[in-house]
Write a protein that holds these residues in place. Structure first.
Motif, PDB file in Angstrom:
ATOM      1  N   TRP A  21       1.874   4.931  13.158  1.00 19.22           N
ATOM      2  CA  TRP A  21       1.078   5.909  12.422  1.00 19.22           C
ATOM      3  C   TRP A  21       0.837   5.472  10.976  1.00 19.22           C
ATOM      4  N   PHE A  22       1.853   4.811  10.402  1.00 19.83           N
ATOM      5  CA  PHE A  22       1.753   4.335   9.014  1.00 19.83           C
ATOM      6  C   PHE A  22       2.051   2.839   8.973  1.00 19.83           C
ATOM      7  N   PRO A  23       1.080   1.994   9.318  1.00 19.11           N
ATOM      8  CA  PRO A  23       1.303   0.540   9.300  1.00 19.11           C
ATOM      9  C   PRO A  23       1.737   0.015   7.936  1.00 19.11           C
ATOM     10  N   GLU A  24       1.448   0.790   6.884  1.00 17.87           N
ATOM     11  CA  GLU A  24       1.782   0.355   5.528  1.00 17.87           C
ATOM     12  C   GLU A  24       3.291   0.180   5.341  1.00 17.87           C
ATOM     13  N   LEU A  25       4.098   0.824   6.188  1.00 21.59           N
ATOM     14  CA  LEU A  25       5.546   0.630   6.109  1.00 21.59           C
ATOM     15  C   LEU A  25       5.909  -0.846   6.263  1.00 21.59           C
ATOM     16  N   ALA A  26       5.112  -1.572   7.043  1.00 19.44           N
ATOM     17  CA  ALA A  26       5.374  -3.001   7.262  1.00 19.44           C
ATOM     18  C   ALA A  26       4.486  -3.889   6.413  1.00 19.44           C
ATOM     19  N   THR A  27       3.295  -3.408   6.067  1.00 20.12           N
ATOM     20  CA  THR A  27       2.309  -4.294   5.418  1.00 20.12           C
ATOM     21  C   THR A  27       2.264  -4.138   3.899  1.00 20.12           C
ATOM     22  N   TRP A  28       2.802  -3.032   3.351  1.00 17.38           N
ATOM     23  CA  TRP A  28       2.653  -2.781   1.919  1.00 17.38           C
ATOM     24  C   TRP A  28       3.353  -3.841   1.078  1.00 17.38           C
ATOM     25  N   LEU A  29       4.619  -4.127   1.390  1.00 17.22           N
ATOM     26  CA  LEU A  29       5.380  -5.079   0.573  1.00 17.22           C
ATOM     27  C   LEU A  29       4.797  -6.486   0.611  1.00 17.22           C
ATOM     28  N   PRO A  30       4.452  -7.028   1.792  1.00 11.01           N
ATOM     29  CA  PRO A  30       3.804  -8.357   1.789  1.00 11.01           C
ATOM     30  C   PRO A  30       2.502  -8.374   0.995  1.00 11.01           C
TER      31      PRO A  30
END
Length: 467
Positions: A455-464
């Motif tokens: 639901w929130f892909p940003e949990l994995a993609t935000w830091l990179p």
């Protein structure tokens, strides 16, 4: 029938692996048998839909595996983990955490979770973490009155954190495979200067989901201890200190047990996240740091060093032999037109990219019951990865989803690998049913993590993206 040979090849590989034959030899042997069959049918004038030209690429693939700088991190991370295990760093760390939190309700469970997190970041190997925690902490937890399901479930769940918390060997291998798949996907779309996805990207992507899982585990243990105090009673600090037999007080134990492994983890992950070193270079820092720790603790003699090097060589050889077998399998699969067949299946699947992703995740979850993460990484991901990435799936997000999916699979009864590891070292007084019952809440937490990532892909993609 011959147009479905790629699927037959895949099913035969799974059956051979389930029969218990060595993975590397199963992959290479089955692939060679099907290659011989294809060449034989073509020689007889039968159209087997087999393109023998793919086999000519095998020497280049082999050379690429042996000279791959990313894969050089595997033996170094394994060496780091084995050194920390043999030098008893984990044992001292658990004692320190138990002294710090043991006097609280659920304190020992919280200690096990935090130590499991640090061990995951130190060793990156699920089996080693579960066995180590099972031998060291399970007897203490049961002696202090913890319920069997809570104690065993906590140990199994925290042991699987080695699958997701960096620097994880699973992420190193996934990063290498996904990088190739990403380049292949971009070339198929006409992008002739393809971008890559690095192991460092996956490490950064896994950091937030991994820490969120740790927090969820701690919250669950704390809630159980609050609702059912008899399931996770507090321990008397003085009795615990006397039982553990440490001198110098709590402060010295914390300095001795906590500071060295935390400094080592910060050195490894910090050098990667800060851009000062590649994962391979950071792995060498970790291995050297683990060697220094073993010398400082005076737990490294010639015999121990021999055992460490033998264990590291054994694991590294296994990984690279599987890599070679998987490369041959991949070429034979593509020679039979497997890539086009799978692409056609995905394109005609209802739900588009969402439906295809759900099916892939379900298949990987089920295969996690019978195959190890190395086998799934090198057999399944090269088949489905390029197709999903060509459909627009983010490579970092896909890698983290696969890692947590496999982590959940390894925890799920009745075939979860983590359950087998703990069963092997748990006392006979602990029934298998207690282990199965104990992991169910943690499985639910991990499924919630998967849904949150979806639901929130940003949990994995935000830091990179920030780096």
């Amino acid at each position: 029938m011959l147009e479905f040979m790629p699927l037959v090849l895949f099913l035969v590989i799974c059956m051979v692996l389930m029969a218990g034959y060595p993975v590397a030899l199963s992959l290479a042997g089955t692939a060679l048998a099907f290659a011989g069959l294809g060449l034989g049918l073509e020689a007889l004038g039968v159209d087997a839909h087999f393109d023998s030209g793919y086999l000519g690429a095998f020497p280049n693939r082999l050379y690429g595996i042996m000279t791959n700088q990313t894969l050089l991190a595997v033996p170094l991370f394994v060496l780091m983990g084995v050194l920390l295990e043999k030098s008893k760093v984990a044992e001292t760390l658990l004692d320190a955490m138990a002294m710090l939190f043991g006097s609280l309700r659920g304190g020992l469970g919280i200690s096990v979770t935090l130590v499991g997190m640090l061990l995951a970041a130190s060793t990156g190997i699920v089996g080693a973490t579960v066995v180590t925690m099972g031998l060291m902490s399970l007897p203490t937890m049961l002696k202090r009155g913890y319920s069997m399901p809570l104690a065993t479930g906590t140990i199994c769940a925290t042991g699987t954190l080695g699958q997701i918390i960096p620097p994880s060997i699973a992420l190193v291998l996934l990063g290498d495979v996904l990088s190739s798949a990403y380049q292949q996907a971009q070339l198929s779309m006409g992008i002739f200067s393809p971008k890559t996805v690095s192991v460092g990207d996956l490490f950064m992507g896994a950091l937030v989901p991994g820490l969120v899982l740790v927090v969820l585990y701690i919250v669950y243990v704390s809630v159980v201890a609050w609702l059912r105090p008899q399931s996770a009673p507090p321990a008397d600090r003085k009795e615990l200190m006397a039982e553990l037999g440490h001198e110098g007080g709590l402060g010295w134990l914390l300095i001795k047990g906590l500071v060295p492994p935390i400094v080592l983890i910060i050195a490894v992950l910090g050098s990667i996240l800060g851009g000062f070193a590649t994962p391979t270079e950071a792995a060498s820092v970790g291995a050297f740091g683990a060697l220094i720790l073993a010398l400082v603790y005076r737990r490294l003699d010639l015999q121990t060093l021999k055992e460490v090097l033998r264990s590291t060589t054994h694991v590294t050889t296994m990984v690279f032999m599987i890599l070679i077998g998987a490369a041959l399998f991949s070429l034979v699969f593509r020679a039979y037109g497997g890539e086009e067949l799978v692409t056609g299946l995905f394109e005609n699947m209802p739900g588009g990219v969402v439906g295809a992703t759900i099916i892939v995740m379900l298949v990987i979850f089920l295969l996690g019951f019978i195959l190890d993460f190395i086998e799934i990484t090198f057999v399944v991901v090269p088949i489905v990865g390029p197709i999903l990435l060509a459909m627009g799936v983010d490579p970092v997000w896909l890698g983290i989803m696969i890692a947590i999916n496999l982590q959940t699979s390894f925890l799920t009864p009745p075939f979860g690998f983590a359950l087998f590891y703990l069963r092997g070292v748990a006392p006979e007084s602990v029934p298998t049913s207690a282990i199965y019952k104990g992991v169910i809440p943690f499985i639910i937490l991990q499924l919630c993590m998967l849904l949150a990532l979806a639901w929130f892909p940003e949990l994995a993609t935000w830091l990179p993206d920030q780096f």
